[in-house]
Design a protein around this motif. Structure first.
Motif, PDB file in Angstrom:
ATOM      1  N   ASP A  91      -5.522  -2.920  -4.013  1.00 43.75           N
ATOM      2  CA  ASP A  91      -6.340  -2.744  -4.343  1.00 43.75           C
ATOM      3  C   ASP A  91      -8.185  -2.359  -3.661  1.00 43.75           C
ATOM      4  N   ASP A  92      -7.295  -1.961  -2.351  1.00 42.99           N
ATOM      5  CA  ASP A  92      -8.248  -1.262  -1.618  1.00 42.99           C
ATOM      6  C   ASP A  92      -8.075   0.170  -1.836  1.00 42.99           C
ATOM      7  N   THR A  93      -8.984   0.800  -1.727  1.00 46.15           N
ATOM      8  CA  THR A  93      -8.841   2.681  -2.169  1.00 46.15           C
ATOM      9  C   THR A  93      -8.446   3.166  -1.383  1.00 46.15           C
ATOM     10  N   SER A 132      -6.905   3.113  -6.084  1.00 48.23           N
ATOM     11  CA  SER A 132      -6.543   2.296  -5.633  1.00 48.23           C
ATOM     12  C   SER A 132      -5.127   2.646  -4.910  1.00 48.23           C
ATOM     13  N   HIS A 133      -4.353   1.695  -4.134  1.00 47.21           N
ATOM     14  CA  HIS A 133      -3.059   1.956  -3.802  1.00 47.21           C
ATOM     15  C   HIS A 133      -2.285   0.892  -5.484  1.00 47.21           C
ATOM     16  N   LYS A 158     -13.284   6.033  -6.782  1.00 52.21           N
ATOM     17  CA  LYS A 158     -12.249   5.233  -6.352  1.00 52.21           C
ATOM     18  C   LYS A 158     -10.447   4.998  -6.705  1.00 52.21           C
ATOM     19  N   TRP A 200     -10.191  -0.654 -11.282  1.00 53.37           N
ATOM     20  CA  TRP A 200     -10.476  -0.076 -10.781  1.00 53.37           C
ATOM     21  C   TRP A 200     -11.904  -0.675 -10.251  1.00 53.37           C
ATOM     22  N   TYR A 201     -12.106   0.364  -9.457  1.00 53.33           N
ATOM     23  CA  TYR A 201     -13.725  -0.768  -9.015  1.00 53.33           C
ATOM     24  C   TYR A 201     -15.026   0.760  -8.246  1.00 53.33           C
ATOM     25  N   THR A 213       0.459  -1.198  -0.192  1.00 55.35           N
ATOM     26  CA  THR A 213      -0.084   0.284  -0.291  1.00 55.35           C
ATOM     27  C   THR A 213       0.994   1.413   0.019  1.00 55.35           C
ATOM     28  N   TYR A 251      -4.431  -2.453 -13.649  1.00 51.26           N
ATOM     29  CA  TYR A 251      -5.003  -2.255 -12.132  1.00 51.26           C
ATOM     30  C   TYR A 251      -6.780  -2.049 -12.165  1.00 51.26           C
TER      31      TYR A 251
END
Length: 556
Positions: free
Chosen positions: A196-198, A217-218, A215, A405-406, A30, A403
Motif C-alpha cells: 500500500d506504499d506509494t 500504490s505497489h 498516489k 487509494w490514498y 512491492t 486496492y
C-alpha cells in the motif's frame, strides 16, 4: 476459470460488479521485489531495445544498473517517501531510474518534458522533489524551478549521449565508488515497505484544474491487468513517456513478466509506428485516441494490415474513442480473429489501471462502448443528488476498488472531493446498458445547457467525425443570455482533398440531417489550426472557447 471482463448487476443496490478473483500478489509485496525476482530468472534475456540508439538492456544489465543507481540515490540522502522529479523522454536509463525508485521507496513524479517553467513549478511546489532528472533540452527549466522553489535538488541529465557541461549525468550514478563493492550484502529499502506504499506519483490530466500528484500504490499496479493477454514472450510498445499513465503501465507490466519493451525518443507518425511494429514484431501497443485517428486516415489499408500482422492487442484509451474510429480500426485488424485486436479501455490514474476494456477474443465487445468491468471493481451511477441510478440512466460514474487509494499528494481538499466512503467520484458521465456495457458520455464539466437541454459534446462530435475531411473536432458552448449556451464546434481539417474543400455550411447541414434540433450548431462552426490540449492529450474545452471568442472579436 473466471472471465477476464464481465458485468454483474445488483438491482437492489444498483451496483455493477466485475468478476471476482484472488490477487496473485499479496498485500506485503512491492514492485521492486517482484521485478527483481522475475529478472533474476532470465538474466540473459533482452528486456529493452531503444530504437533510436539501438542500445539493448538484458535483464542482468538492468538489475546491475538498478542496484548501483539505488545505492547512489541513497548516498544522495534520499529516504523512504522522498520524491524524485523526472522531466525526460524515453531514454534508456529511465527504466533503470524507475526500477531503482521502486526498490528505494522513493516515488517518481514525472512531468511532460516540454512543460514550461510555470507548469513545472506549480507541480513541484507541491511534491518537493529531492533530486531532479531532465533532458539536456529542458535543463534550464529544471534549474530555474530548482532555484525558484529553493529545492536544493541535485540535477542530472538523462539523454543517452548528450551532456550539459558542468551538470551531472545519469551515467555518473551508474558507477560505484571504489570503497563500495557491488557484491556486498545490500538490503533494499523496499523490504521495509508494503504493497500500500506509494510506488509512483502520476499527474492527473489537468482537465479540471491544476494537475495533481496521484498516489499509485505497489499493490494496485501489480494486481491490475492492462494488457489482458501479455506473456513473457510478448513485445510491448508505447510512445508515452513516464508522465502518462500509459507509459507507466506499459513499463510495469512488461517488467513484471520479463517481456521485451521497445522504447523511442522519436515523435509519433503513422509511418513510424507501422515501421516499429513490423521491425520488432510488436504484439501489444498502448496508444491514445489522437494517434489512432491519424493512423485510421492512412489511405493504404492493405499496408497497415501487413505491418500490423504481429499485433495481438492495440489498446486505446485516455479519451472518448469515436464510433467511426472504432469501426475503422476493427476492420483493419479483422484478420486477427484469435487475438484481442483493437481494444478500447476506460481507466484513470487514480485507479492505477483500467476499469473496463472493450476488445475481442478474450473479452466481450460492443463497438461504441467502453466494454465490461475488469476483476474486483464495483461501479455506481449517481445523479446530482447522489441517488443511485439503474440501467440506461445517465449519471456520474463512481468506482470502488479493493486496492486502497490514498489520494493526491499533499492535497487533502482535492482528495476529500474525489474520494468519499471508499468510492472514487470520477466526474465522468456515463451509463450501463442492459447488457452491462459501460458507455462514457463526457466529463461532468464538459456538459452544458442549451435551451434547457443537457448537451453532451461527444454525442455531437461522434456525428461530425463521420464526415470525410475531419481531422479533429471539439464541441463546446458559447455563453448566451437567452439559450444559456449556443452549441458550437471547432474543427481541424485533414490535409486531404475532402478536408481542404470542407465548409462550415456542410458541417452544419450534416448535424441538422442526423440530430435533433437541440443539438444543432446555433453558435457556429470555426476552423482552427489545432485543438488546445493538456500534456496528456485531453481536449481543453475552456481554451477552445477562448480561442473562438478571440476569433469572433477579431472578425467583428
Amino acid at each position: 476459470m473466471y472471465p477476464l471482463t464481465a458485468t454483474y448487476y445488483d438491482a437492489k443496490e444498483k451496483i455493477w460488479s466485475g468478476p471476482q478473483r484472488k490477487d496473485f500478489y499479496n498485500k506485503d509485496i512491492t514492485l521492486g521485489e517482484v521485478i527483481f525476482e522475475v529478472l533474476n530468472k532470465c538474466p540473459d534475456k533482452i528486456v529493452q531495445i531503444h530504437d533510436v540508439t539501438q542500445e539493448k538492456l538484458t535483464a542482468q544489465q538492468l538489475l546491475d544498473h538498478s542496484r548501483v543507481l539505488s545505492k547512489n540515490l541513497l548516498k544522495l540522502g534520499l529516504k523512504k517517501g522522498d520524491v524524485i522529479g523526472l522531466m525526460a523522454s524515453n531514454w534508456t536509463h529511465v527504466t533503470t531510474l524507475m526500477l531503482s525508485s521502486f526498490v528505494c521507496g522513493t516515488p517518481v513524479n514525472a512531468l511532460y518534458q516540454s512543460f514550461d517553467k510555470d507548469s513545472v513549478a506549480m507541480v513541484y511546489k507541491v511534491t518537493q522533489p529531492k533530486v531532479l532528472f531532465c533532458d539536456a533540452e529542458n535543463y534550464q527549466t529544471a534549474l530555474e524551478v530548482n532555484n525558484q522553489l529553493q529545492l536544493n535538488a541535485p540535477i542530472f541529465v538523462m539523454n543517452d549521449n548528450d551532456v550539459v557541461e558542468g551538470v551531472g549525468h545519469i551515467k555518473d550514478l551508474l558507477k560505484l565508488d571504489n570503497d563500495i563493492s557491488d557484491k556486498e550484502n545490500f538490503r533494499f529499502p523496499c523490504y521495509e515497505l508494503n504493497g500500500d506504499d506509494t510506488a509512483m506519483l502520476l499527474c492527473s490530466s489537468g482537465t479540471t484544474g491544476a494537475p495533481k500528484g496521484v498516489k499509485c500504490s505497489h499493490r494496485a499496479l501489480l494486481n491490475q491487468n492492462v494488457f489482458l493477454t501479455l506473456k513473457p514472450d510478448s513485445v510491448t510498445f508505447t510512445f508515452s513517456a513516464m508522465y502518462w499513465a500509459s507509459g507507466l503501465w506499459t513499463l510495469v507490466h512488461s517488467l513484471i513478466l520479463g517481456s521485451l519493451r521497445i522504447v523511442t525518443t522519436r515523435p509519433y507518425t503513422p509511418e513510424y509506428l507501422l515501421d516499429l511494429v513490423q521491425q520488432y514484431k510488436i504484439t501489444h501497443v498502448l496508444s491514445n485516441n489522437q494517434y489512432m485517428a491519424e493512423l485510421a486516415q492512412y489511405e493504404d489499408v492493405p499496408k497497415i494490415q501487413k505491418c500490423l500482422e504481429s499485433i495481438d492487442t492495440l489498446l486505446v484509451g485516455g479519451a472518448k474513442v469515436t464510433l467511426g474510429l472504432q469501426e475503422k480500426m476493427h476492420h483493419i485488424l479483422a484478420k486477427n480473429l484469435k487475438r484481442s485486436g483493437f481494444a478500447v479501455a476506460y481507466g484513470m490514474s487514480e485507479l492505477a489501471g483500467m476499469l473496463t476494456i472493450n476488445g475481442g477474443y478474450v473479452t466481450e465487445r460492443l463497438v461504441g462502448s467502453e466494454g465490461k468491468i475488469l476483476a474486483n471493481k464495483k461501479v455506481r451511477i449517481i445523479d446530482k443528488q447522489g441517488q443511485a441510478l439503474g440501467p440506461n440512466q445517465h449519471g456520474e460514474i463512481c468506482i470502488y476498488s479493493p486496492y486502497p487509494w490514498y489520494g493526491y499528494h499533499n492535497n487533502e481538499e482535492a482528495t476529500r472531493k474525489a474520494l468519499r466512503d471508499g468510492w472514487l467520484y470520477t466526474g465522468d458521465i456515463g451509463y450501463f446498458d442492459e447488457e452491462g456495457f459501460l458507455h462514457v458520455c463526457t466529463r461532468d464539466n464538459d456538459v452544458f445547457k442549451s435551451r434547457n437541454f443537457q448537451i453532451y459534446p461527444q454525442l455531437i462530435e461522434e456525428v461530425i467525425y463521420r464526415l470525410a475531411g475531419i481531422a479533429e473536432v471539439c464541441v463546446f458552448g458559447i455563453p448566451d443570455p437567452i439559450a444559456t449556451h449556443l452549441t458550437s464546434c471547432a474543427v481541424v481539417r485533414s490535409q486531404t482533398a475532402e478536408g481542404l474543400k470542407l465548409s462550415a455550411k456542410e458541417i452544419d447541414q450534416h448535424v441538422k440531417a442526423h440530430m435533433g434540433s437541440m443539438y444543432h450548431l446555433a453558435g457556429g462552426v470555426y476552423f482552427v489550426d489545432a485543438i488546445p490540449k493538456t500534456g496528456s492529450g485531453k481536449v481543453q474545452r475552456a481554451k477552445v472557447l477562448e480561442l473562438v471568442m478571440k476569433m469572433r472579436e477579431e472578425k467583428a
